[in-house]
Design a protein around this motif. Structure first.
Motif, PDB file in Angstrom:
ATOM      1  N   TYR A   1       0.851  -1.251  -0.012  1.00 38.47           N
ATOM      2  CA  TYR A   1      -0.014   0.025   0.114  1.00 38.47           C
ATOM      3  C   TYR A   1       0.968   0.989   0.168  1.00 38.47           C
ATOM      4  CZ  TYR A   1      -3.436  -3.349   1.867  1.00 38.47           C
ATOM      5  OH  TYR A   1      -4.296  -4.370   1.820  1.00 38.47           O
TER       6      TYR A   1
ATOM      7  N   TYR B   1       0.244   5.284   1.192  1.00 38.90           N
ATOM      8  CA  TYR B   1      -1.092   6.132   1.763  1.00 38.90           C
ATOM      9  C   TYR B   1      -0.057   7.525   1.847  1.00 38.90           C
ATOM     10  CZ  TYR B   1      -4.029   2.741   3.880  1.00 38.90           C
ATOM     11  OH  TYR B   1      -4.976   2.024   3.926  1.00 38.90           O
TER      12      TYR B   1
ATOM     13  N   GLN C   1       0.224  11.634   3.741  1.00 39.71           N
ATOM     14  CA  GLN C   1      -0.312  12.633   4.848  1.00 39.71           C
ATOM     15  C   GLN C   1       0.150  13.923   4.583  1.00 39.71           C
ATOM     16  OE1 GLN C   1       1.014  11.639   9.020  1.00 39.71           O
ATOM     17  NE2 GLN C   1      -0.992  12.157   9.592  1.00 39.71           N
TER      18      GLN C   1
ATOM     19  N   LYS D   1      -4.922  14.290   7.688  1.00 39.95           N
ATOM     20  CA  LYS D   1      -5.110  12.741   8.014  1.00 39.95           C
ATOM     21  C   LYS D   1      -4.494  11.658   6.851  1.00 39.95           C
ATOM     22  CE  LYS D   1      -9.583  11.657   5.725  1.00 39.95           C
ATOM     23  NZ  LYS D   1     -10.874  10.976   6.004  1.00 39.95           N
ATOM     24  N   VAL D   2      -4.186  10.707   7.371  1.00 35.48           N
ATOM     25  CA  VAL D   2      -3.457   9.615   6.624  1.00 35.48           C
ATOM     26  C   VAL D   2      -4.468   9.270   5.327  1.00 35.48           C
ATOM     27  CG1 VAL D   2      -2.411   7.462   6.471  1.00 35.48           C
ATOM     28  CG2 VAL D   2      -1.911   8.876   8.383  1.00 35.48           C
TER      29      VAL D   2
ATOM     30  N   PHE E   1      -5.472   7.155   1.980  1.00 33.83           N
ATOM     31  CA  PHE E   1      -5.282   5.864   1.253  1.00 33.83           C
ATOM     32  C   PHE E   1      -5.050   6.480  -0.356  1.00 33.83           C
ATOM     33  CE2 PHE E   1      -5.518   1.685  -0.754  1.00 33.83           C
ATOM     34  CZ  PHE E   1      -6.353   1.846  -1.640  1.00 33.83           C
TER      35      PHE E   1
ATOM     36  N   MET F   1       3.905  13.621   3.402  1.00 39.26           N
ATOM     37  CA  MET F   1       4.710  12.399   3.766  1.00 39.26           C
ATOM     38  C   MET F   1       4.087  11.426   3.258  1.00 39.26           C
ATOM     39  SD  MET F   1       7.101  12.104   6.016  1.00 39.26           S
ATOM     40  CE  MET F   1       7.683  11.223   7.391  1.00 39.26           C
TER      41      MET F   1
ATOM     42  N   PHE G   1       3.641   7.337   2.842  1.00 37.58           N
ATOM     43  CA  PHE G   1       4.035   5.951   3.625  1.00 37.58           C
ATOM     44  C   PHE G   1       3.656   4.864   2.747  1.00 37.58           C
ATOM     45  CE2 PHE G   1       4.675   7.911   7.666  1.00 37.58           C
ATOM     46  CZ  PHE G   1       3.863   8.973   7.831  1.00 37.58           C
TER      47      PHE G   1
ATOM     48  N   ARG H   1       0.963  -5.958   4.306  1.00 30.19           N
ATOM     49  CA  ARG H   1       0.617  -6.996   5.427  1.00 30.19           C
ATOM     50  C   ARG H   1       0.820  -8.364   4.508  1.00 30.19           C
ATOM     51  NH1 ARG H   1      -5.154  -8.386   4.150  1.00 30.19           N
ATOM     52  NH2 ARG H   1      -5.867  -7.176   2.310  1.00 30.19           N
TER      53      ARG H   1
ATOM     54  N   LEU I   1      -1.665  -3.737   9.064  1.00 27.00           N
ATOM     55  CA  LEU I   1      -0.850  -3.228   8.121  1.00 27.00           C
ATOM     56  C   LEU I   1       0.413  -2.579   9.023  1.00 27.00           C
ATOM     57  CD1 LEU I   1      -2.836  -0.572   5.671  1.00 27.00           C
ATOM     58  CD2 LEU I   1      -2.175  -3.012   5.366  1.00 27.00           C
ATOM     59  N   THR I   2       1.548  -2.843   8.372  1.00 29.65           N
ATOM     60  CA  THR I   2       2.843  -2.555   9.108  1.00 29.65           C
ATOM     61  C   THR I   2       3.257  -1.262   8.183  1.00 29.65           C
ATOM     62  OG1 THR I   2       3.254  -4.788   9.844  1.00 29.65           O
ATOM     63  CG2 THR I   2       5.004  -3.085   9.942  1.00 29.65           C
ATOM     64  N   PHE I   3       3.642  -0.113   8.612  1.00 34.50           N
ATOM     65  CA  PHE I   3       4.180   0.978   7.952  1.00 34.50           C
ATOM     66  C   PHE I   3       5.528   1.211   8.344  1.00 34.50           C
ATOM     67  CE2 PHE I   3       0.215   3.359   6.593  1.00 34.50           C
ATOM     68  CZ  PHE I   3      -0.817   2.570   7.395  1.00 34.50           C
ATOM     69  N   GLY I   4       6.009   1.919   7.076  1.00 38.80           N
ATOM     70  CA  GLY I   4       7.535   2.499   7.056  1.00 38.80           C
ATOM     71  C   GLY I   4       7.671   3.712   7.741  1.00 38.80           C
ATOM     72  N   ALA I   5       8.440   4.171   7.868  1.00 37.82           N
ATOM     73  CA  ALA I   5       8.953   5.570   8.544  1.00 37.82           C
ATOM     74  C   ALA I   5       8.289   6.701   7.890  1.00 37.82           C
ATOM     75  CB  ALA I   5      10.150   5.686   9.115  1.00 37.82           C
TER      76      ALA I   5
ATOM     77  N   ARG J   1       9.306  12.174   3.150  1.00 35.71           N
ATOM     78  CA  ARG J   1       8.832  13.297   2.935  1.00 35.71           C
ATOM     79  C   ARG J   1       9.112  14.018   1.784  1.00 35.71           C
ATOM     80  NH1 ARG J   1       6.671  16.513   6.195  1.00 35.71           N
ATOM     81  NH2 ARG J   1       6.882  15.445   8.335  1.00 35.71           N
TER      82      ARG J   1
ATOM     83  N   TYR K   1      -3.797   2.851  15.892  1.00 34.70           N
ATOM     84  CA  TYR K   1      -2.516   3.307  15.725  1.00 34.70           C
ATOM     85  C   TYR K   1      -1.890   4.473  16.565  1.00 34.70           C
ATOM     86  CZ  TYR K   1      -2.089   0.053  11.519  1.00 34.70           C
ATOM     87  OH  TYR K   1      -2.097  -0.876  10.740  1.00 34.70           O
TER      88      TYR K   1
ATOM     89  N   LYS L   1       7.072  10.368  12.021  1.00 32.89           N
ATOM     90  CA  LYS L   1       7.164   8.940  11.896  1.00 32.89           C
ATOM     91  C   LYS L   1       5.879   8.153  11.367  1.00 32.89           C
ATOM     92  CE  LYS L   1      10.895   8.936  14.464  1.00 32.89           C
ATOM     93  NZ  LYS L   1      11.090   8.340  15.817  1.00 32.89           N
ATOM     94  N   GLY L   2       5.983   7.238  10.837  1.00 32.54           N
ATOM     95  CA  GLY L   2       4.709   6.464  10.502  1.00 32.54           C
ATOM     96  C   GLY L   2       3.898   5.721  11.583  1.00 32.54           C
ATOM     97  N   PRO L   3       2.694   5.540  11.141  1.00 33.27           N
ATOM     98  CA  PRO L   3       1.938   4.899  12.249  1.00 33.27           C
ATOM     99  C   PRO L   3       2.257   3.673  12.704  1.00 33.27           C
ATOM    100  CG  PRO L   3       0.519   5.502  10.436  1.00 33.27           C
ATOM    101  CD  PRO L   3       1.708   5.679  10.034  1.00 33.27           C
TER     102      PRO L   3
ATOM    103  N   ILE M   1      -8.249   0.057   4.106  1.00 34.40           N
ATOM    104  CA  ILE M   1      -8.233   0.606   5.207  1.00 34.40           C
ATOM    105  C   ILE M   1      -8.199   2.129   5.348  1.00 34.40           C
ATOM    106  CG2 ILE M   1      -6.642   0.960   7.622  1.00 34.40           C
ATOM    107  CD1 ILE M   1      -5.973  -2.021   7.106  1.00 34.40           C
ATOM    108  N   ILE M   2      -9.158   2.906   6.256  1.00 29.77           N
ATOM    109  CA  ILE M   2      -9.390   4.266   5.924  1.00 29.77           C
ATOM    110  C   ILE M   2      -9.106   4.929   7.528  1.00 29.77           C
ATOM    111  CG2 ILE M   2     -11.039   6.224   5.754  1.00 29.77           C
ATOM    112  CD1 ILE M   2     -10.216   4.719   3.181  1.00 29.77           C
ATOM    113  N   PHE M   3      -8.242   5.927   7.517  1.00 29.70           N
ATOM    114  CA  PHE M   3      -8.131   6.477   8.878  1.00 29.70           C
ATOM    115  C   PHE M   3      -8.953   7.842   9.120  1.00 29.70           C
ATOM    116  CE2 PHE M   3      -3.974   4.663  10.207  1.00 29.70           C
ATOM    117  CZ  PHE M   3      -3.739   4.038   8.933  1.00 29.70           C
ATOM    118  N   GLY M   4      -9.211   7.930  10.445  1.00 29.64           N
ATOM    119  CA  GLY M   4      -9.625   9.184  10.880  1.00 29.64           C
ATOM    120  C   GLY M   4      -8.759  10.203  11.003  1.00 29.64           C
ATOM    121  N   LYS M   5      -8.904  11.439  11.649  1.00 28.00           N
ATOM    122  CA  LYS M   5      -8.067  12.385  11.612  1.00 28.00           C
ATOM    123  C   LYS M   5      -7.151  12.418  12.717  1.00 28.00           C
ATOM    124  CE  LYS M   5     -10.923  15.765   8.922  1.00 28.00           C
ATOM    125  NZ  LYS M   5     -11.347  17.252   8.995  1.00 28.00           N
TER     126      LYS M   5
END
Lengths: 114, 112
Positions: free
Chosen positions: A33, A35, A37, A42-43, A45, A89, A91, A95, A103-107, A110, B36, B42-44, B100-104
């Motif tokens: 995936y 994403y 930000q 918000k993050v 998709f 940013m 990301f 998974r 989901l495991t995210f990277g750092a 930017r 998360y 940083k990432g979540p 997967i959808i995130f809130g703010k």
């Protein structure tokens, strides 16, 4: 602990230039995936990728964006002609399999577009 | 339209002052709710997954609960190192893949 690795950590580019963001997902993961930000927001998709093709994409993921898994380890996001509003940013996440929810995210990478 | 709403947007607590963060969602066919933690730049970082109403998960000072329309993240006796943005995310079934959808998020600041 296995992790998702992203490069570069920060990239500054001029508007209109092409950018490639790179990700190395966890080795036994199958779903990938991107994403993004925007600062203070918000993050969001962008796209999901499985079995060497896009599974889902959002309205943000227009013709300027593309993803690729050029080899067995890397997963890339290309922005063909960057705009100021692409500054964010980005990301990468992965998974393991269909039944695995987490989901495991990277750092993150930017991206600053000037 | 499916949505994930978190409240409050920001919360300042004294060290040791317990509180709860809320995540409400409107979705058909929920396939998982996630919490998360995100530190600045940083990432979540994954905390919990909840699947069904009544389910609870705990980790140190954090406990997550789920009802049919919302989830709470309870923070008991928080410490300054718990300061972060806490993100709620919901998995929506979509065609071949689940999105997967995130809130703010809720920005939590714990004062020493």
């Amino acid at each position: 602990e296995p992790e998702v690795t992203q490069t570069p950590s920060h990239q500054v580019t001029q508007m209109g230039q092409e950018v490639i963001l790179r990700c190395v997902p966890i080795s036994n993961h199958l779903y990938f995936y991107w994403y993004r930000q925007i600062l203070g927001q918000k993050v969001e998709f962008l796209v999901s990728f499985y079995n060497n093709e896009i599974s889902e994409k959002s309205e943000i993921f227009d013709d300027q964006f593309s993803v690729e898994r050029p080899d067995g380890s890397n997963f890339t996001l290309k922005i063909r002609s960057t705009k100021l509003e692409d500054s964010a940013m980005y990301f990468c996440a992965s998974r393991r399999y269909s039944g695995a929810n987490v989901l495991t995210f990277g750092a993150g990478s930017r991206l600053t577009v000037l | 339209e499916d949505q994930v709403t978190q409240s409050p947007e920001a919360l300042r607590l004294q060290e040791g002052e317990s509180s709860s963060l809320n995540c409400s969602y409107t979705v058909s066919g929920l396939r998982g709710l996630f919490w998360y933690r995100q530190d600045p730049g940083k990432g979540p970082e994954f905390l919990f997954t909840l699947y069904s109403a009544g389910e609870e998960k705990e980790k140190e000072r954090l406990k997550a609960t789920l009802t049919k329309k919302e989830s709470f993240l309870h923070i008991t006796a928080p410490k300054p190192e718990d300061s972060a943005t806490y993100l709620c995310a919901v998995r929506f079934p979509m065609n071949r893949d689940d999105k997967i959808i995130f809130g703010k998020g809720t920005r939590l600041h714990i004062l020493p």
